[in-house]
Structures are given as C-alpha cells and as structure tokens.
Design a protein around this motif. Sequence first.
Motif, short mmCIF file in Angstrom:
data_model
loop_
_atom_site.label_atom_id
_atom_site.label_comp_id
_atom_site.label_asym_id
_atom_site.label_seq_id
_atom_site.Cartn_x
_atom_site.Cartn_y
_atom_site.Cartn_z
N ALA A 20 0.84 -1.20 0.00
CA ALA A 20 0.00 0.00 0.00
C ALA A 20 0.87 1.26 0.00
N ASP A 21 1.97 1.19 0.73
CA ASP A 21 2.92 2.31 0.77
C ASP A 21 3.52 2.55 -0.61
N ILE A 22 3.90 1.46 -1.29
CA ILE A 22 4.45 1.57 -2.65
C ILE A 22 3.42 2.15 -3.60
N ALA A 23 2.16 1.74 -3.45
CA ALA A 23 1.09 2.27 -4.31
C ALA A 23 0.94 3.78 -4.12
N ARG A 24 1.00 4.22 -2.85
CA ARG A 24 0.91 5.67 -2.59
C ARG A 24 2.10 6.41 -3.22
N LEU A 25 3.29 5.85 -3.07
CA LEU A 25 4.48 6.47 -3.64
C LEU A 25 4.37 6.54 -5.16
N GLY A 75 1.66 6.61 -6.96
CA GLY A 75 0.64 7.59 -7.32
C GLY A 75 1.14 9.02 -7.24
N GLN A 76 1.90 9.31 -6.19
CA GLN A 76 2.44 10.66 -6.04
C GLN A 76 3.45 10.98 -7.14
N LEU A 77 4.28 10.01 -7.48
CA LEU A 77 5.27 10.22 -8.54
C LEU A 77 4.58 10.39 -9.89
N ALA A 78 3.55 9.58 -10.15
CA ALA A 78 2.85 9.64 -11.44
C ALA A 78 2.11 10.96 -11.63
N ALA A 79 1.78 11.63 -10.53
CA ALA A 79 1.03 12.88 -10.61
C ALA A 79 1.90 14.08 -11.00
N LEU A 80 3.23 13.91 -11.01
CA LEU A 80 4.11 15.01 -11.36
C LEU A 80 3.97 15.36 -12.84
N GLU A 81 4.07 16.64 -13.15
CA GLU A 81 3.80 17.12 -14.51
C GLU A 81 4.72 16.50 -15.56
N VAL A 126 6.51 2.57 -13.55
CA VAL A 126 6.42 1.11 -13.59
C VAL A 126 6.99 0.57 -12.28
N SER A 127 6.15 -0.15 -11.54
CA SER A 127 6.57 -0.73 -10.26
C SER A 127 6.21 -2.20 -10.24
N LEU A 128 6.53 -2.88 -9.17
CA LEU A 128 6.19 -4.30 -9.06
C LEU A 128 4.67 -4.50 -9.04
N LEU A 129 3.91 -3.42 -8.82
CA LEU A 129 2.45 -3.52 -8.80
C LEU A 129 1.86 -3.58 -10.21
N ASP A 130 2.65 -3.21 -11.22
CA ASP A 130 2.10 -2.99 -12.56
C ASP A 130 2.44 -4.07 -13.58
N VAL A 131 3.42 -4.90 -13.31
CA VAL A 131 3.91 -5.83 -14.33
C VAL A 131 3.05 -7.08 -14.39
N ARG A 166 12.48 13.94 -5.05
CA ARG A 166 13.20 13.80 -3.77
C ARG A 166 12.31 14.25 -2.60
N SER A 167 11.54 15.29 -2.83
CA SER A 167 10.63 15.76 -1.78
C SER A 167 9.60 14.68 -1.45
N ILE A 168 9.07 14.02 -2.46
CA ILE A 168 8.11 12.93 -2.24
C ILE A 168 8.79 11.78 -1.51
N MET A 169 10.01 11.43 -1.94
CA MET A 169 10.74 10.33 -1.30
C MET A 169 11.00 10.60 0.17
N ASP A 170 11.22 11.87 0.52
CA ASP A 170 11.49 12.21 1.93
C ASP A 170 10.33 11.82 2.84
N GLY A 171 9.14 11.79 2.28
CA GLY A 171 7.99 11.42 3.08
C GLY A 171 7.92 9.94 3.41
N TYR A 172 8.82 9.13 2.85
CA TYR A 172 8.79 7.68 3.07
C TYR A 172 10.07 7.18 3.76
N ARG A 173 10.99 8.07 4.05
CA ARG A 173 12.29 7.63 4.58
C ARG A 173 12.20 7.14 6.01
N ASP A 174 11.10 7.41 6.72
CA ASP A 174 10.97 6.92 8.09
C ASP A 174 10.61 5.44 8.15
#
Length: 816
Positions: A94-99, A101-107, A113-118, A232-240
């Motif tokens: 679920a965490d990967i799906a959120r990540l 989605g946030q990346l895909a929304a960038l202009e 392509v992630s392990l969820l999509d293949v 990188r800003s999006i990734m920072d939200g998952y580093r914890d």
Amino acid sequence: MMKPELMFSGFISAYDRMVLKQPLATLIVLTAAIVYFLLYIPDFELDASADSLVLENDSSLKYYRSIREQYGSDDFLIVTYSPRGELFSAEVLADIARLRGQLAALEQVDSVVSLLDVPLVDSPPMTLAEISRSVRTLESDDVDIALAEQEMRHSPLYENLLVNSQGDTTAMQVNLVSNRRLVDLVNNRDKLYEKAGSLPEVRARIDDLSAQIQVENQAQKLRIEKTIADVRSIMDGYRDRATLYLGGVPMITSDSIEFIRSDLKVFGVGVVLFIVIILAFSFKHVRWVVLPLAVCLTSAMAMVGYLGWAQWPVTVVSSNFISLLLIITLSLIIHLVVRYRELAMIKPDADQYQLVTETVHSKFTPSFYTSVTTMVAFGSLLVSDIRPVIDFGWMMVIGIIVSFVLAFTLFPAALMLLPRLNTPIKKDLTGKVTASIARFIQHRTRATLLIFAGLIVVALTGIPRLSVENRFIDYYKDDTEIYQGMTLIDTKLGGTTPMDVIIDAPANEILQEGEFYDNGDITSNSYWFNRDGLQEVEKFHQYLDGLPETGKVLSVHTGIKMLESLNDGKSYSDFKLAVVYKRLPEEVKKALIYPYLSEDGNQLRFSIRLYESSESLRRQQLIDKIYSDLTNEYDLAPEQVNVSGVAVLYNNLLQSLFRSQILTLGAVFGAILLMFILLFRAVRLAFAALVPNLIAAGLILGLMGWFGIPLDIMTITIAAINIGIGVDDSIHYVHRFRGEFLQDRNYWAAIGRCHDSIARAMYYTSVTVVLGFSILALSNFIPTIYFGILCGMAMITALIANLMLLPVLIARFRLS
C-alpha cells in the motif's frame, strides 16, 4: 617592408602614449568594456548532460540514437525502495502504491512502472486463454501474494530488475515525458551533418539548429531539475519506513550540475583567499594585495560575463576554468610586482613613470611568450572531437588573452595613479630557499643530473602503464546519493550502466514483401522469432549472461522463457508460437517482446546492465571480446553485430581523447620548441629550456601509470595544461639569465643572481598555482580531485626542474 624591430618599437611607443601616459583614460575605457560583459553574468550557464560528453560525429552516437528511437529512451529515473518490514506485506504494498501515485502525478512524469504494474503468469499459473482475456498483476483480486513473491524473485524477467532475489528491495522506473521537439531538432541536425562539408547554407542551418537545441536543452534542464527536486521531496515522506535512493541518467546529470555549481563557488572563493594570503605573506603591503587581486577578479568575472553573452555553457570538463584563469593571471602579475620592487631598490632616484615603464618593457616579451605557449598547450585540446573539451580549450585561449591584456593595461595604469613605493627586499625564507638551491646545484652537479635521470626512468616505465579504463562510480564520493544508489543497484538489482548488443539477421535471409511474406505470421517472416531462431537467441543470451562484467541481461529469450511456463516449460513449435504471439495482449507484448525484437522480427536487442562497481570492468576489452566471440565462436558476420549504449559512447569518448591528447603532445612540444628558438635565437638553449617541462609532464603521467590512476575526462588534459603553465618558468628564467650573464659572462655568478631575483617570482607563482590547484581537492567530483592534486605535483616538479636542472644544463653545456 618594415623590420620587426621597428614594428615592435612603434608598438611600445604607442603603448606608452595610450596606457602609461593616459592611465585614467585607460581605466575608463577598460571599466566600460568590463561593465558591459559583467551585465551578462546572470546568463552564465552550466551543462552536464550526457550528450555534452560524446563525440559529435561519432557513428556510434548516431546508431545509439536510432536504437533509442526504436526501442525506447533510457531517460528515466530509478527509485529504489527497501522497506523496514516485509516487501510483500499489505502495508508495504500500500505504501508503494501511494508512492507510485504521487510520482505519477508530477507534470513531467509520463508513467511509473513498479512491481504492482507488471504482468504475472504464475501467481497462480495462468493459461494462454486466461492471459488473452486479462492480465494479472499484484493489484488483481485473484492474485496469490505468496506465489507472486516467488515469481518476482525468481522470474527470468523480474529477478534483480524489479525485485532482488532476496526479496527485500524493489525498484520503480519513473518514465519522464519525452521532449519531442528536442528529439526532432537533434535528428534534423544529425541528418544535415553529412552534407555540412559541401554546402555553406547547410552549415548555417546546422548552426541554427544547434542554437535551438541549446535553448531547448536549457529549458529541459530546468524542467528536469524541478522534477528531480519534487521526486526527492516525495521520497522524503517515506524515509521513516524505508531506505530510498534515486538513480538514473537524468539524476546523475542534475547532481553533476550541482557539483559544478558548487565547485565554481568553492574554487573561486578558495583561490581568491589563497591569493590574498600568498600576496600578503610574500609582499607584506596592501598595494601588492589589492592591485593583483583586482586584476585577477576582473579577468575572471569578465570571462564569466563573456560566456554568458556568448551563451557558452560550462561543463564538467571546463568547470575549473575560473581557478585556472585566476592562477594564470596572478602568475603574470607577480612577475610584474617582483620586477617593480627590484627596480625600486636598485634605482632609488627613478620616478613612478620610469619604474612602471621599465617594468612592463622588461617583462612584456617573456610574458607574451609565456602566454602564447600556454595558449598553444590549451590549443591542443581543439583537435579533440569532444565538444566540451574543444570548448574548454577555446575558453582558456580567450581567457589567457584577456588576462594578458589586463595585466599590461589595468595593472600598470592603476599603478601609475599611485605614488612610488620603496620596499626593501630582504633575505626572507624564499630567498634562503632559492639561494640554497643555487649552492647545491653548483657543487653537486652530477648528483642533480642523476636525480633527474631517475625521474626520467620513472616516467618512461610508468607511461606505458597508462589506461583510460575507469568506472563511473569512481567519479563520486561514497557519501553521495549517486555513489550509494549505484552501489545498491549494482549489488541488488543487476548492474548499473546500460549497454545494448544488437544482432541483425543475415542480409540474404531477410524476406521482402511479396516474397512469401505474410503480414499476419511473424514466425514465417522473422529470421529470429521461430523455433530455430530462438534456439540461437538462447545461445547468445546465455553467452552474454555468463560474462563476469554483465549483470542483468534481457532479451526476447527472457520473455519466451516466461511464456514457456504456460507450456509446462517446453519449447513452442512454430505454429504454436505464432498462436501465442497473436493472442498475447498488447500490454504483455510491450513488456516481453517489443523492447527486444524489431517490428519485422529481424533484429535482436540484448539489454545489458554492467556491474559498475566491479574492479575487473574494462569496457574496451569487454566490447572487443563480445565482437570477437560473437563473430568467431557463433559464426555471425561482423556487420550483424553492433554494441551500443552509454558505456560504448563513453568508452569511445575516452579512447578518442586519449589518442588526440597523448598523440598531439609531440606537436605541442614541437610548437613550443619553435617559439623558444624564436625567442632565444639559440637552438641548444631552446632544447635545454624544454627538458624540465618534458620531465614534469612525463613524471606525472608515469606516476599515474605506476599507481594505476586511469586517465578520465578531467585528468587526460593534465599534460597539456601543465606544459602550458610550466613553460612560463623556463621562459622567465632563461630571459633573466641572458641579461645577468652579459654583466660578467660568468655562468654560476649569473645563475646565483637569477636565483636571488627571478627565482623568487617563480617560487611565488608556483606556490600560488599549487595552492590554487589544491582547492580542487574540496570537489565532490573525484576526477577533479585527482586533477588538482596531480597538477599541483606537476607544478612543483616543473619549479624544481627549472631551478635545478635548467641552470645545470645551461652551465654544463655553456648555453647562452
């Protein structure tokens, strides 16, 4: 025709009238010109794109671009994700799906392509009929997560690509929006290159396209930089809850630009601080700190403004041009300062105009020749086919001209507005050092010659060991994200540097339309996509996969192995293979077939990742081995095999630069020798003046060979740069010696006086150069660090050789 002596005399008279007798007017004119260029400093640009580090007319580059156009670009980002918990747990997925989605929304992101999509075929096992109806992924309702984990960890396609074999790290491919305008501009320019030699209007069109490409590249760079910052800003939200790294060519390019920007600031400030310290310590007067510093800064800033005005970007190769320009300018000024102080001491009754006039007159000729020889050395870079190297050469040639002009206009004009300064020259540490050297070489001539004979042996035995083989990962410090990301991808995700092996069908085996050609049956039309052809493909794949330097290898064989799981692991007949191909969903074909097989089925692409961290990686040897083995052991014709990719382009770049620089060193020394002969009017003396610089350049290259330091995009220019800067000391020393020798025609007495006068200036300038180069050790770019350290060593060697070997050769062989 006017004699050269009369022309020179006329020039000097005009110079005196315009500069020395009208110093205020000179300063006003210079200020106006300099301010004009300073206004363009905001337009100064940096460029670290991959395209800036390739051979412009390299046939491999054209082939590489055609392959990218056909099979897809490598302009994507890689996000590695190593969770604290289980990778295939519901929470982590679920965490990967959120990540995602946030990346895909960038202009500027086209898709992720992630392990969820293949597509999955064994989670649980599916039939061809089921696959043709719908594609199962990790997000499908009927997926078995446990089986999916096993499939991804052991699949020939996904293992060490999307998920590592241990199942604790995954990677996302962030595909960026393609810039079609930029691609079209580059393609149009490439098509015109072949006609450039014959039609002037075509050349003009190429220049126009190049200008448009430059503008579009700059806009694209800004978009990519913003996108990477957002990622990188999006990734920072998952580093914890996970360890994440960002990789990919765009990220490396963006970070390299930041390194350049940082280096320019650090180098500039650092060199300025060293200049202040050295001048204050050496001359102990505020005038001799402020004036030289003002000239150095003016020269550097004027060049930065000029580059902004000309829209001439600085690259990784030329990022140290400001430091070099500051150093070269200061060396010119120091010789003027030292000479002024000497004249002020020996001519107490001379006024300021007399002192300044005699200073510039006595130093103009040697300074002119030192500047010209330095320009010749940097001019050797112009024979390269690599645009950033050519640009670096031109930047330094133009910069040296600016430095010379300012040294003999701004400095003396400003000095003329100041009162005469009496500064007694004391026997300080510098004088003691140079005097002790003079005594040593006079009484230990044979020992001096033996020392330098030993250095020559070190150089001659080390140079054959030189290599241009190096690894991208070694360019960056181990605390940078580039290094850490490359290391993780290398160790857990099948290698870093992309390389493609392209194999074409034999020309006489390719079917043409109308010749038993069936638009609906690829197995009949394709040379490779049939049972016999795929057996050959398997052999090629296994060979490439078995090479120790290669990590993950993908090809049409990879996809076929996955599809054979639908057939109990058995090979398909041609008929069944055709049926499978027709019934495969387009989504599956895009993943398994299209990236590795041309549309007509007659060209194979093997996508290879090289282990960048492997100590045994030798790109040229690997490329040669692949060509040799495929043509000799697998009976392919040479024209069937092509090796492409970033690894090949960079290898071609280094090999070309090695040839152009190492092989042109002889021409550089020859040109400098001719200038020495013109200046000294004595052939033997010209050869003697060249020897110390040959030893200094050769020793550094030899030490690099002995210590296994490879030549790279930065260090490969060391020899040319050090020759250019090092010969300055030889010119100044010989020029001064000849004047001192005329006093009493006593060789050792003249050498002693030279060591008590001009040697001081040589010492000050060399120390400045060495300390200036030492600033480069603060860079984040490892080649720059090597460049700074090795150039500093070369300058020390050149100084010692000019203060020890050169006078011994002059005295021993009675040269004057």
